[in-house]
Design a protein around this motif. Structure first.
Motif, PDB file in Angstrom:
ATOM      1  N   ARG A 618       2.698  -0.608  -0.006  1.00 13.07           N
ATOM      2  CA  ARG A 618       2.446  -0.762  -1.438  1.00 13.07           C
ATOM      3  C   ARG A 618       2.466  -2.245  -1.824  1.00 13.07           C
ATOM      4  O   ARG A 618       1.589  -2.727  -2.559  1.00 13.07           O
ATOM      5  CB  ARG A 618       3.494   0.021  -2.242  1.00 13.07           C
ATOM      6  N   VAL A 621      -0.704  -4.000  -0.507  1.00 12.39           N
ATOM      7  CA  VAL A 621      -1.902  -3.730  -1.299  1.00 12.39           C
ATOM      8  C   VAL A 621      -1.847  -4.481  -2.628  1.00 12.39           C
ATOM      9  O   VAL A 621      -2.834  -5.083  -3.071  1.00 12.39           O
ATOM     10  CB  VAL A 621      -2.057  -2.212  -1.527  1.00 12.39           C
ATOM     11  N   ALA A 625      -3.691  -7.333   0.122  1.00 13.24           N
ATOM     12  CA  ALA A 625      -3.945  -6.827   1.488  1.00 13.24           C
ATOM     13  C   ALA A 625      -4.668  -7.857   2.349  1.00 13.24           C
ATOM     14  O   ALA A 625      -5.754  -7.602   2.876  1.00 13.24           O
ATOM     15  CB  ALA A 625      -4.728  -5.522   1.438  1.00 13.24           C
ATOM     16  N   SER A 697      -9.357  -1.984   4.158  1.00 10.05           N
ATOM     17  CA  SER A 697      -8.352  -1.891   3.096  1.00 10.05           C
ATOM     18  C   SER A 697      -7.002  -2.405   3.578  1.00 10.05           C
ATOM     19  O   SER A 697      -6.205  -2.919   2.781  1.00 10.05           O
ATOM     20  CB  SER A 697      -8.227  -0.441   2.607  1.00 10.05           C
ATOM     21  N   TRP A 698      -6.746  -2.244   4.860  1.00  6.02           N
ATOM     22  CA  TRP A 698      -5.530  -2.804   5.440  1.00  6.02           C
ATOM     23  C   TRP A 698      -5.620  -4.332   5.576  1.00  6.02           C
ATOM     24  O   TRP A 698      -4.612  -4.994   5.758  1.00  6.02           O
ATOM     25  CB  TRP A 698      -5.278  -2.186   6.820  1.00  6.02           C
ATOM     26  N   TRP A 721      -2.817   6.735  -0.271  1.00  2.00           N
ATOM     27  CA  TRP A 721      -2.964   5.272  -0.316  1.00  2.00           C
ATOM     28  C   TRP A 721      -2.500   4.751  -1.685  1.00  2.00           C
ATOM     29  O   TRP A 721      -2.855   5.325  -2.724  1.00  2.00           O
ATOM     30  CB  TRP A 721      -4.423   4.896  -0.082  1.00  2.00           C
TER      31      TRP A 721
END
Length: 723
Positions: A618, A621, A625, A697-698, A721
């Motif tokens: 969390r 992100v 990220a 996204s990572w 996610w």
């Protein structure tokens, strides 16, 4: 040497250095240059590289009468392409002219014979009359040349003899080699056997097996030709002076310089070795390193003598070796009343590595080892002591820095001895013929040894676990544990313990895509102090002593012993699927697999870092990220692998890793970019989903081309996610 003579020698070396570095500001680094050692009164450094946080010569020289030598620490310095970089060529020409003596300034240039290098043509364009040859130097007319350039160490004994005669008559020689590379392929030879060292060390300089780092972005600065304590004799002068005046003196540079010199000087050295021997004689009884009284960096002389003492023991006859005063504290002495036994061992020569014998060599007591005649040329060795880590770089020593020693077995009957003692092993090299290897050992102490599937419960309880040696081993075909004997004296069921360990190793083999049956078992050794970290991987895996009880506790292991499984994971991970910063991540996937399939816990528990994964994600992100953030936290990155496993399942995840095992060399990813792309593509194909948004996204950089290869599949993205 008088003060006047010393001043004159320094003045000469300063002039020589200035001539060698005329017009030189910076030279290039062809690959990874090695480290030279300077230990003669008339030897000096020319350029320095970084080494172990200090400095070591990468170019050095010596002038003894009219004889002149220059040593370069990489054979790439004899390459025309390297010569054209920065001021490297200028240094090479300067060195050729300087080594040629007065004829270096002769009309038309000096006459130089070039052997083992393709630089002769380029030298001819620089005002040097160079002639390249191949074949035997012993057959060449060396006296016709003012200097000889040797481009690699592949000299024959007759060549060394001819060159030594040439030097004795006042010739000049330039030597170039990458000695650390030579050592990797030297077999049973040591760096003292190196031909260029045989030629150069009588003049006070030589090549070590260490490497150096750059001092500039592209190579090495000429602005640091020398430093205090680079010459081993000067370093020893400073250490002795401080000892005599009771002045505190701490110089890692001085220690390093003497270490390097002692590693290459011949046994008949008349400059450094006699002085060190005298110091050992005078102060040997004071050299103690124990847990209660560690040896600190401020005790410079004693630390120096502690490191060199094993080197002097090598030169002693086995019956002359005495127990070191620290041996009783660690690794421990056998009870003097314990019987010394003769045992015949039958070993499997197809299993390379340290073959456990169940025997202990007591400190200062010679063992006799008999092997078959046909085995004397097969590279067999004996090792005393499982504590093979050197802790020399630590500021404080809780044990002596090097207490394990290996001995080449080249005779039918041979004596060996160690001043520290330890468990006895026969080191079996790769490629021995199958069959039986019979070894007879005399004058050893019996040590507890459990062999899984061989030792019966009765034999263990009544015989093995009460054997008198201070160290014990528990052995299966997959793993061997080395612990103090005190840890196994009350162990009732080693069979259950080692069966569990076998399950752990089998699980790791399954995940790695390798056979469960291993040619060489993994090893874990408990030690008082290790070279790096709390534990570290390798052969053997090294741990601190507080891990020893956990190594032999079935209940502890079943609950998930993260540290030990972590290091075993390191020994199973492979670079093809461990890209960039994941060295401390993919090994932990093995821990998760063991927790999930072997232990009484799941991969959702275990280490605190694992439990914090969702929270870490969390924050990751919310912070954008980034790749840097991903790389900066191993347990953050591990959470990505947990998500992958959760989606694929272990069977498909294992199939991805197994797929790398069947790759041909051209299929195996070589670059970091290719490894990232390949990992995403292979995982996607295993689960049948497009994973490109998941990876990006990572923050993992994957290429557009790789994403296009999986774009036709249904997309998968974690439902939980963080938003």
């Amino acid at each position: 040497m008088s003060c006047l003579a010393r001043a004159h020698a320094q003045e000469t070396q300063d002039r020589d250095t200035a001539q060698l570095l005329e017009g030189v500001q910076e030279i290039a680094a062809p690959g990874i240059p090695g480290a030279l050692t300077v230990f003669g009164k008339q030897a000096f450094s020319v350029l320095l590289g970084e080494c172990a946080g200090e400095r070591a010569p990468i170019v050095a020289a010596a002038r003894v009468g009219s004889t002149r030598l220059v040593a370069f620490s990489h054979d790439g310095y004899g390459n025309e392409a390297t010569a054209k970089l920065l001021d490297t060529g200028r240094l090479l020409v300067n060195a050729v002219r300087w080594a040629s003596g007065p004829k270096g300034k002769a009309p038309g240039g000096p006459r130089v014979l070039v052997w083992g290098s393709g630089v002769a043509g380029w030298l001819n364009t620089q005002g040097v009359r160079a002639q390249g040859i191949g074949g035997s130097l012993a057959q060449a007319k060396l006296a016709d040349f003012d200097a000889i350039l040797l481009g690699h160490p592949g000299l024959a004994p007759a060549d060394v003899e001819a060159l030594a005669k040439y030097l004795k008559n006042g010739g000049g020689v330039l030597g170039m080699q990458t000695a650390w590379g030579w050592a990797q392929n030297a077999g049973a030879q040591t760096i003292r056997d190196n031909r260029l060292n045989q030629l150069f060390t009588p003049f006070g300089l030589g090549w070590t097996t260490a490497t150096t780092g750059k001092t500039t972005e592209q190579g090495y600065s000429a602005g640091e030709a020398s430093r205090p304590h680079i010459n081993a004799l000067a370093a020893l002068d400073a250490i002795e002076a401080a000892e005599k005046s009771a002045t505190e003196f701490s110089s890692r540079q001085a220690e390093l310089s003497i270490d390097f010199a002692l590693g290459v000087i011949p046994a008949d050295d008349a400059q450094l070795r006699p002085r060190l021997a005298a110091l050992l004689q005078a102060h040997g009884a004071r050299i103690l390193a124990t847990e209660a009284n560690p040896l600190s960096r401020q005790q410079t002389l004693l630390r120096l003598l502690a490191r060199i003492q094993p080197e002097f023991d090598v030169l002693k006859k086995p019956l002359e070796v005495r127990a070191h005063p620290s041996a009783a504290d660690f690794p421990g002495r056998a009870d003097e009343k314990a019987p010394r036994v003769t045992r015949k061992l039958s070993l499997d020569p197809t299993r390379p590595g340290w073959a456990s014998t169940g025997l202990y060599a007591d400190a200062g007591q010679a063992l006799t080892i008999d092997i078959p005649k046909e085995a004397t040329t097969r590279g067999l060795r004996a090792r005393i002591g499982c504590h093979s880590d050197s802790i020399a770089n630590h500021d404080s020593w809780k044990r002596m820095p090097e207490i394990s020693r290996s001995y080449a077995l080249t005779q039918i009957s041979q004596q060996i001895a160690s001043s520290f003692g330890g468990l006895l092993y026969i080191e079996i090299p790769e490629g021995l013929l199958p069959g039986e290897l019979s070894v007879l050992v005399r004058n050893a102490v019996e040590a507890p040894l459990y062999e899984h599937g061989v030792t019966t419960p009765e034999e263990w309880r009544n015989i093995q676990r009460v054997r008198p040696a201070p160290w014990a081993e528990l052995k299966s075909s997959k793993l061997i544990l080395s612990v103090p004997s005190s840890e196994i004296r009350t162990l009732e069921d080693p069979a259950a313990l080692m069966q569990f360990w076998n399950q752990v190793l089998d699980a790791m083999a399954d995940l790695a895509g390798i056979a469960r049956e291993r040619t060489r078992a993994q090893r874990i050794v408990a030690d008082r102090q290790i070279s790096a970290g709390y534990m570290h991987a390798g052969y053997p895996i090294m741990t601190h002593m507080d891990a020893a009880p956990r190594m032999v506790s079935l209940a502890t292991l079943q609950q998930g012993e993260w540290g030990l499984y972590h290091e075993l994971g390191h020994n199973h991970q492979r670079p093809e699927w461990t890209f960039d910063c994941l060295g401390e991540v993919t090994n932990n996937v093995f821990v998760l697999y063991v927790l999930d399939t072997v232990c009484n816990v799941s991969m959702e528990s275990g280490h605190n870092g694992v439990l914090e994964g969702p929270t870490k994600l969390r924050r990751h992100v919310e912070a954008g990220a980034t790749w840097e953030s991903f790389c900066g936290d191993p347990f953050l990155a591990l959470h990505m692998y947990r998500q992958l496993v959760g989606h694929l399942g272990w069977d498909k995840f294992k199939s991805v890793i197994a797929g790398y095992q069947t790759d041909t060399p051209d299929q195996s990813p070589k670059t970091q970019e290719a490894r990232r792309d390949q990992w995403m593509i292979r995982c996607a194909r295993a689960c049948g989903n497009d994973l490109s948004r998941f990876f990006r996204s990572w923050g993992v950089p994957v290429s557009d081309e790789a994403c296009s290869q999986i774009s036709g599949m249904p997309e998968w993205f974690p439902a939980d996610w963080p938003q």
